[in-house]
Write a protein that holds these residues in place. Structure first.
Motif, PDB file in Angstrom:
ATOM      1  N   VAL A 269      -4.418  -0.737  -9.348  1.00 28.34           N
ATOM      2  CA  VAL A 269      -4.358   0.633  -8.832  1.00 28.34           C
ATOM      3  C   VAL A 269      -3.614   1.578  -9.771  1.00 28.34           C
ATOM      4  CG1 VAL A 269      -3.518   2.085  -6.954  1.00 28.34           C
ATOM      5  CG2 VAL A 269      -4.595  -0.115  -6.444  1.00 28.34           C
ATOM      6  N   LEU A 270      -2.401   1.266 -10.147  1.00 27.12           N
ATOM      7  CA  LEU A 270      -1.584   2.177 -10.955  1.00 27.12           C
ATOM      8  C   LEU A 270      -1.850   1.976 -12.446  1.00 27.12           C
ATOM      9  CD1 LEU A 270       1.826   1.991  -9.063  1.00 27.12           C
ATOM     10  CD2 LEU A 270      -0.034   3.635  -8.763  1.00 27.12           C
ATOM     11  N   PRO A 271      -1.702   3.031 -13.241  1.00 32.97           N
ATOM     12  CA  PRO A 271      -1.889   2.891 -14.694  1.00 32.97           C
ATOM     13  C   PRO A 271      -0.894   1.894 -15.276  1.00 32.97           C
ATOM     14  CG  PRO A 271      -1.810   5.213 -14.045  1.00 32.97           C
ATOM     15  CD  PRO A 271      -1.390   4.414 -12.838  1.00 32.97           C
ATOM     16  N   ALA A 272      -1.328   1.210 -16.312  1.00 34.18           N
ATOM     17  CA  ALA A 272      -0.468   0.219 -16.976  1.00 34.18           C
ATOM     18  C   ALA A 272      -0.069   0.743 -18.355  1.00 34.18           C
ATOM     19  CB  ALA A 272      -1.196  -1.114 -17.098  1.00 34.18           C
TER      20      ALA A 272
ATOM     21  N   LEU B 129      -6.445   4.171  -5.606  1.00 33.94           N
ATOM     22  CA  LEU B 129      -5.331   4.438  -4.702  1.00 33.94           C
ATOM     23  C   LEU B 129      -5.854   4.842  -3.321  1.00 33.94           C
ATOM     24  CD1 LEU B 129      -2.319   4.797  -4.158  1.00 33.94           C
ATOM     25  CD2 LEU B 129      -2.515   7.132  -5.040  1.00 33.94           C
ATOM     26  N   ALA B 130      -6.915   5.639  -3.279  1.00 29.06           N
ATOM     27  CA  ALA B 130      -7.489   6.046  -1.991  1.00 29.06           C
ATOM     28  C   ALA B 130      -7.989   4.837  -1.218  1.00 29.06           C
ATOM     29  CB  ALA B 130      -8.625   7.044  -2.218  1.00 29.06           C
ATOM     30  N   LEU B 131      -8.611   3.884  -1.915  1.00 27.72           N
ATOM     31  CA  LEU B 131      -9.097   2.674  -1.245  1.00 27.72           C
ATOM     32  C   LEU B 131      -7.921   1.835  -0.752  1.00 27.72           C
ATOM     33  CD1 LEU B 131     -11.682   1.073  -0.551  1.00 27.72           C
ATOM     34  CD2 LEU B 131     -11.353  -0.170  -2.702  1.00 27.72           C
ATOM     35  N   ALA B 132      -6.864   1.700  -1.562  1.00 26.25           N
ATOM     36  CA  ALA B 132      -5.689   0.931  -1.148  1.00 26.25           C
ATOM     37  C   ALA B 132      -5.009   1.585   0.050  1.00 26.25           C
ATOM     38  CB  ALA B 132      -4.705   0.802  -2.315  1.00 26.25           C
ATOM     39  N   GLU B 133      -4.919   2.920   0.045  1.00 29.57           N
ATOM     40  CA  GLU B 133      -4.316   3.602   1.188  1.00 29.57           C
ATOM     41  C   GLU B 133      -5.144   3.386   2.453  1.00 29.57           C
ATOM     42  OE1 GLU B 133      -3.768   7.686   0.232  1.00 29.57           O
ATOM     43  OE2 GLU B 133      -1.939   7.341  -0.931  1.00 29.57           O
TER      44      GLU B 133
ATOM     45  N   ALA C 183       0.832  -1.200   0.000  1.00 27.09           N
ATOM     46  CA  ALA C 183       0.000   0.000   0.000  1.00 27.09           C
ATOM     47  C   ALA C 183       0.869   1.253   0.000  1.00 27.09           C
ATOM     48  CB  ALA C 183      -0.940  -0.005   1.205  1.00 27.09           C
ATOM     49  N   ARG C 184       1.926   1.228   0.805  1.00 30.82           N
ATOM     50  CA  ARG C 184       2.829   2.382   0.845  1.00 30.82           C
ATOM     51  C   ARG C 184       3.584   2.523  -0.483  1.00 30.82           C
ATOM     52  NH1 ARG C 184       1.460   5.737   2.703  1.00 30.82           N
ATOM     53  NH2 ARG C 184       3.459   6.713   3.235  1.00 30.82           N
ATOM     54  N   ALA C 185       3.943   1.389  -1.101  1.00 29.32           N
ATOM     55  CA  ALA C 185       4.642   1.439  -2.387  1.00 29.32           C
ATOM     56  C   ALA C 185       3.735   2.009  -3.477  1.00 29.32           C
ATOM     57  CB  ALA C 185       5.121   0.041  -2.774  1.00 29.32           C
ATOM     58  N   LEU C 186       2.441   1.707  -3.432  1.00 28.14           N
ATOM     59  CA  LEU C 186       1.508   2.256  -4.415  1.00 28.14           C
ATOM     60  C   LEU C 186       1.453   3.781  -4.308  1.00 28.14           C
ATOM     61  CD1 LEU C 186      -1.384  -0.346  -4.113  1.00 28.14           C
ATOM     62  CD2 LEU C 186       0.184  -0.055  -6.050  1.00 28.14           C
ATOM     63  N   THR C 187       1.466   4.285  -3.082  1.00 29.21           N
ATOM     64  CA  THR C 187       1.461   5.738  -2.894  1.00 29.21           C
ATOM     65  C   THR C 187       2.724   6.367  -3.479  1.00 29.21           C
ATOM     66  OG1 THR C 187       0.116   5.539  -0.892  1.00 29.21           O
ATOM     67  CG2 THR C 187       1.356   7.573  -1.166  1.00 29.21           C
ATOM     68  N   ARG C 188       3.873   5.725  -3.225  1.00 29.64           N
ATOM     69  CA  ARG C 188       5.126   6.243  -3.781  1.00 29.64           C
ATOM     70  C   ARG C 188       5.117   6.179  -5.302  1.00 29.64           C
ATOM     71  NH1 ARG C 188       7.086   3.146   0.575  1.00 29.64           N
ATOM     72  NH2 ARG C 188       7.717   1.476  -0.832  1.00 29.64           N
ATOM     73  N   GLY C 189       4.589   5.076  -5.850  1.00 27.92           N
ATOM     74  CA  GLY C 189       4.527   4.943  -7.302  1.00 27.92           C
ATOM     75  C   GLY C 189       3.617   5.981  -7.935  1.00 27.92           C
ATOM     76  N   ALA C 190       2.489   6.254  -7.283  1.00 28.39           N
ATOM     77  CA  ALA C 190       1.581   7.278  -7.803  1.00 28.39           C
ATOM     78  C   ALA C 190       2.243   8.650  -7.787  1.00 28.39           C
ATOM     79  CB  ALA C 190       0.294   7.300  -6.976  1.00 28.39           C
ATOM     80  N   GLY C 191       3.037   8.918  -6.742  1.00 26.49           N
ATOM     81  CA  GLY C 191       3.748  10.192  -6.678  1.00 26.49           C
ATOM     82  C   GLY C 191       4.712  10.353  -7.833  1.00 26.49           C
ATOM     83  N   LEU C 192       5.379   9.268  -8.212  1.00 26.96           N
ATOM     84  CA  LEU C 192       6.296   9.340  -9.352  1.00 26.96           C
ATOM     85  C   LEU C 192       5.557   9.579 -10.662  1.00 26.96           C
ATOM     86  CD1 LEU C 192       8.702   6.384  -8.433  1.00 26.96           C
ATOM     87  CD2 LEU C 192       9.149   8.843  -8.214  1.00 26.96           C
ATOM     88  N   LEU C 193       4.287   9.116 -10.716  1.00 27.85           N
ATOM     89  CA  LEU C 193       3.479   9.316 -11.919  1.00 27.85           C
ATOM     90  C   LEU C 193       2.707  10.626 -11.883  1.00 27.85           C
ATOM     91  CD1 LEU C 193       2.099   5.696 -12.389  1.00 27.85           C
ATOM     92  CD2 LEU C 193       3.903   6.815 -13.710  1.00 27.85           C
ATOM     93  N   GLY C 194       2.835  11.350 -10.776  1.00 17.41           N
ATOM     94  CA  GLY C 194       2.249  12.679 -10.713  1.00 17.41           C
ATOM     95  C   GLY C 194       0.805  12.750 -10.280  1.00 17.41           C
TER      96      GLY C 194
END
Length: 393
Positions: A352-355, A368-372, A286-297
């Motif tokens: 969660v993240l775009p492919a 992402l909000a649900l995963a967080e 879950a924390r990694a998804l948040t970091r990944g989303a941040g990298l994708l903006g």
């Protein structure tokens, strides 16, 4: 609108129908009006069978009674619509999505979500790893190399989070561990009745207060937050903490019912078949998804309803599970709930993240909000058990 508020809304709708002459029944007490989650095939956020209950006294078909009540319930503030299903069930949809409101509630409460008093438990802060375990830091180059059993993998932040604040009162005393965790859950203290002082004929002056001699350890009264005298907790194997480390030992002693032996099998295996690893790994994901989303903006935002009923229900059930675990003095219930939440999150995370070339959208922000929110539940639940929740694993 909470279930209790909705029950009062339904009772007021019955009252208005009676006052207006649309129904001839006795108005039920709000506390007796039951609302529950819709059953399979149902719709909306909540459902009630009040129309079936009142159909007999009213001398009218249940669906007709449901129609009379439904139009009055639909006028209440906070209600979006009311539908009639089956023989006469009223399915109520509240304004806005229940899932979106749930996610926002978790985001607002943080790790205090579902906790006694709504306050988060202090983060673990003191280390206790099994003998032979190592801390693997990023500068040691872990890529492509399997960490040692019992190793803590991550950056400086995750290493700090793997440290402990709740040492066992007696390292392998499982009853003391249960008492500690139940106290943190807000369980009502249960104190054994003190024994009356026995007269001591050897004292020169019985009227003077005397200092009682210490009783044997097995004969002492429980601490104020100790398990009830009738709750017998099967002891843990000697040396368990030294063998597997504090986090693994705590999980082994808390995830099994009081009368069962601690679950020590595969407790250090770095695989999803190990429940503790699964729960901590799901939190790290879950924390990694948040970091990944941040990298994708993009960031999390509950903008749309996400098709993840199992994960949503696990998040919604968390406060009830914590309360039941405290009331029934059974922390193993919370451990099982965390495992189920982790399974649901791990099955959901891939969406969660775009492919590929896909652009972030409202759907991705909502997922992402649900995963967080699920990660928050896992972190809060582990903290109640006194187990660390590393951000990297």
């Amino acid at each position: 609108m909470t279930p209790a508020e909705l029950s009062r809304t339904v009772a007021r709708a019955v009252c208005r129908a009676v006052e207006e002459g649309a129904l001839a029944v006795e108005v039920p007490e709000a506390s007796s009006v039951r609302v529950e989650r819709p059953r399979p095939g149902g719709t909306g956020d909540w459902a009630t069978g009040i129309a079936l209950r009142l159909a007999g006294p009213a001398g009218r078909p249940p669906r007709e009674v449901a129609g009379v009540l439904g139009e009055r319930i639909a006028r209440a503030p906070g209600v979006e619509r009311v539908e009639i299903t089956g023989p006469g069930f009223l399915n109520v949809t509240l304004e806005g999505s229940a899932q979106q409101r749930l996610v926002e509630a978790v985001r607002a409460a943080g790790t205090g979500y579902g906790m006694p008093g709504g306050r988060p438990v202090d983060a673990p802060v003191a280390a206790a790893e099994p003998s032979g375990a190592s801390v693997v830091r990023p500068d040691q180059g872990t890529r492509g190399r399997r960490p040692a059993v019992g190793a803590v993998v991550g950056d400086a932040t995750s290493v700090r989070l793997t440290q402990r604040v709740y040492p066992l009162p007696t390292p392998d005393d499982r009853a003391a561990l249960w008492a500690e965790v139940l106290h943190r859950m807000g369980a009502e203290p249960r104190v054994a009745e003190p024994r009356p002082a026995e007269p001591n004929p050897t004292e020169p002056n019985p009227a003077e207060p005397r200092v009682a001699e210490p009783r044997p350890a097995a004969d002492r009264s429980p601490e104020p937050h100790a398990p009830a005298p009738h709750l017998h907790v099967t002891p843990a194997p000697p040396g368990l903490v030294a063998e597997v480390g504090v986090d693994a030992a705590r999980w082994a002693m808390l995830s099994a019912a009081a009368h069962d032996r601690p679950r020590t099998h595969n407790v250090l295996v770095q695989h999803e078949r190990n429940p503790l690893y699964k729960v901590r790994y799901a939190h790290a994901r879950a924390r990694a998804l948040t970091r990944g989303a941040g990298l994708l903006g993009f960031e999390a935002a509950a903008e749309e309803v996400v098709d993840a009923p199992v994960l949503t229900q696990a998040i919604a059930d968390h406060p009830v599970v914590v309360a039941d675990a405290a009331r029934l003095r059974a922390p193993d219930r919370l451990a099982r709930h965390l495992e189920a939440t982790a399974e649901a999150l791990l099955a959901f995370q891939h969406t969660v993240l775009p492919a590929g070339d896909e652009k972030p959208s409202a759907a991705h922000r909502s997922r992402l909000a649900l995963a967080e929110a699920a990660g928050t539940v896992l972190a809060g639940g582990l903290s109640l058990l006194g187990i660390s929740a590393p951000e990297h694993l």
